[in-house]
Design a protein around this motif. Structure first.
Motif, mmCIF file in Angstrom:
data_model
loop_
_atom_site.group_PDB
_atom_site.id
_atom_site.type_symbol
_atom_site.label_atom_id
_atom_site.label_comp_id
_atom_site.label_asym_id
_atom_site.label_seq_id
_atom_site.Cartn_x
_atom_site.Cartn_y
_atom_site.Cartn_z
ATOM 1 N N LYS A 96 -22.891 25.060 -6.659
ATOM 2 C CA LYS A 96 -23.951 24.105 -6.994
ATOM 3 C C LYS A 96 -24.938 23.999 -5.835
ATOM 4 C CE LYS A 96 -20.528 21.363 -9.508
ATOM 5 N NZ LYS A 96 -19.825 20.051 -9.583
ATOM 6 N N SER A 97 -26.170 23.589 -6.184
ATOM 7 C CA SER A 97 -27.224 23.341 -5.185
ATOM 8 C C SER A 97 -27.393 24.531 -4.241
ATOM 9 C CB SER A 97 -26.908 22.071 -4.371
ATOM 10 O OG SER A 97 -26.761 20.957 -5.211
ATOM 11 N N VAL A 98 -27.486 25.717 -4.823
ATOM 12 C CA VAL A 98 -27.575 26.930 -4.020
ATOM 13 C C VAL A 98 -29.009 27.110 -3.508
ATOM 14 C CG1 VAL A 98 -27.250 29.423 -3.975
ATOM 15 C CG2 VAL A 98 -25.766 27.986 -5.411
ATOM 16 N N SER A 99 -29.143 27.336 -2.216
ATOM 17 C CA SER A 99 -30.430 27.667 -1.617
ATOM 18 C C SER A 99 -30.212 28.776 -0.590
ATOM 19 C CB SER A 99 -31.081 26.454 -0.962
ATOM 20 O OG SER A 99 -30.301 25.993 0.123
ATOM 21 N N THR A 113 -34.912 28.284 -3.417
ATOM 22 C CA THR A 113 -33.892 27.458 -4.074
ATOM 23 C C THR A 113 -33.507 28.076 -5.413
ATOM 24 O OG1 THR A 113 -34.724 25.442 -3.036
ATOM 25 C CG2 THR A 113 -33.367 25.181 -5.002
ATOM 26 N N GLY A 115 -30.401 26.783 -7.302
ATOM 27 C CA GLY A 115 -29.804 25.745 -8.149
ATOM 28 C C GLY A 115 -28.335 26.021 -8.364
ATOM 29 N N THR A 116 -27.898 26.023 -9.619
ATOM 30 C CA THR A 116 -26.485 26.244 -9.958
ATOM 31 C C THR A 116 -26.227 27.707 -10.273
ATOM 32 O OG1 THR A 116 -26.272 23.993 -10.827
ATOM 33 C CG2 THR A 116 -24.635 25.607 -11.541
ATOM 34 N N TYR A 144 -26.722 28.338 1.378
ATOM 35 C CA TYR A 144 -26.152 26.984 1.318
ATOM 36 C C TYR A 144 -25.750 26.685 -0.126
ATOM 37 C CZ TYR A 144 -28.577 26.438 5.818
ATOM 38 O OH TYR A 144 -29.029 26.596 7.113
ATOM 39 N N TYR A 145 -24.575 26.013 -0.315
ATOM 40 C CA TYR A 145 -24.120 25.688 -1.668
ATOM 41 C C TYR A 145 -23.003 24.636 -1.593
ATOM 42 C CZ TYR A 145 -20.210 28.804 -0.500
ATOM 43 O OH TYR A 145 -19.136 29.386 0.101
ATOM 44 N N GLU A 146 -22.616 24.152 -2.751
ATOM 45 C CA GLU A 146 -21.483 23.219 -2.867
ATOM 46 C C GLU A 146 -20.478 23.798 -3.864
ATOM 47 O OE1 GLU A 146 -22.528 19.223 -3.787
ATOM 48 O OE2 GLU A 146 -24.232 19.171 -2.395
ATOM 49 N N LYS A 151 -19.733 20.807 0.680
ATOM 50 C CA LYS A 151 -20.876 21.617 1.102
ATOM 51 C C LYS A 151 -20.401 22.799 1.941
ATOM 52 C CE LYS A 151 -24.227 17.836 1.024
ATOM 53 N NZ LYS A 151 -25.226 17.063 1.805
#
Length: 321
Positions: A96-99, A113, A115-116, A144-146, A151
């Motif tokens: 999630k929240s991939v950038s 960015t 996103g998912t 970067y991701y969750e 995180k």
């Protein structure tokens, strides 16, 4: 709800089996399932409540670089570059929240960015920059991701090669000697090849595909920036007419042989006959005769003026006496 048949003995047992599965986005950790048990004994109904803990084990997401694509494919100093990074999720959980961050040293876009990114999913991170200097560059890429464990940050490297500025060969001038050759004349064709680019160009050859008997190729060699050199080709013009001659300039750069194509025009006149020669001689004689006649008239005019001046002086002397 499940109904259990009558239990006849105090030691009787029943086993209930429930089949459940977690969803891909389930949070790791303990999850409470609430149960209610209701049974009757004679005229009394009893209800009891239970909490059953089910623990979900988390999984890692693993977004990685799967492809690198640039436009243009071969980058030269000064080019504006579109860079595409394919990002695939090789993990067992949703990212999630991939950038994506690109730590390059050029002027341009450094962050993208996405996103998912689902399991086995793929996305493209887009960047644009200006390659203002040549060389080989190792560029850090940070994703970067969750995932189920919070995180995360993964680091990778890509390599970009920027070549020296493009060379530019062109046909600067063409000289034909004689300018208007006749049939059977030996013609010397001189083409000056200019390097108007910003890098040295090597192994330069010029090929003129003329239909005559003679040389067709000339080797120049190396030209530095803003330098030019002659390509001389000699042939016998054995047939009259107007000829459009294809010219191919080949050279060697970092990726092999390249070429530049152009065309020049050559006119070959009919045989230089006696009539033509006589006409030219007559024309020259006419020009010379005209010059002589003009000089004669000018001289005669001058003589008449001098004579008039002399006669005027004699008359003045007679009057004084």
């Amino acid at each position: 709800m499940t109904t259990i048949s009558k239990l006849h003995y105090s030691t009787s047992e029943r086993h209930l089996v429930y089949h459940m599965r977690t969803t891909p986005d389930a949070n790791p950790g303990p999850h409470i399932i609430k149960m209610k048990l209701t049974h009757a004994n004679m005229a009394l109904t009893t209800t009891k409540y239970y909490d059953i803990e089910v623990r979900v084990t988390g999984e890692d997401a693993e977004p990685r670089i799967s492809s690198v694509e640039t436009n243009p494919e071969y980058i030269y100093e000064g080019d504006t570059v579109d860079l595409k990074l394919g990002i695939d999720n090789f993990g067992e959980a949703i990212a999630k929240s991939v950038s994506v961050s690109l730590d390059h040293e050029f002027e341009g876009i450094k962050n993208s960015t996405i996103g998912t990114l689902g399991m086995n999913g793929t996305q493209t991170a887009l960047f644009k920059f200006k390659a203002d200097k040549s060389g080989e560059f190792e560029i850090p890429v940070i994703i970067y991701y969750e995932d189920d464990f919070g995180k995360q940050k993964d680091e990778y490297d890509i390599k970009i090669t920027v070549l020296d500025k493009k060379g530019s060969l062109n046909l600067a001038s063409v000289k034909v000697d004689p300018v208007l050759p006749y049939v059977d004349d030996t013609v010397e064709l001189t083409m000056r090849i200019e390097n108007s680019g910003d890098r040295t160009i090597n192994s330069i050859r010029v090929y003129a595909d003329h239909p005559f008997m003679g040389l067709k190729e000339s080797f120049i060699g190396t030209l530095d920036p803003n330098e030019d050199g002659p390509a001389v080709i000699t042939f016998i013009a054995d047939e009259a007419g107007e000829y459009e001659i294809p010219v191919t300039i080949t050279y060697i750069d970092d990726f092999g042989e390249e070429q530049v194509d152009t065309v020049i025009n050559v006119i070959v006149l009919e045989s230089n006959s006696g009539v033509g020669t006589a006409a030219i001689v007559l024309l020259v004689l006419a020009v010379i005769g005209g010059l002589i006649y003009n000089n004669y008239r000018t001289k005669k005019s001058k003589d008449e003026i001098i004579k008039q001046l002399m006669e005027g002086n004699d008359n003045s002397a007679d009057k004084e006496e």
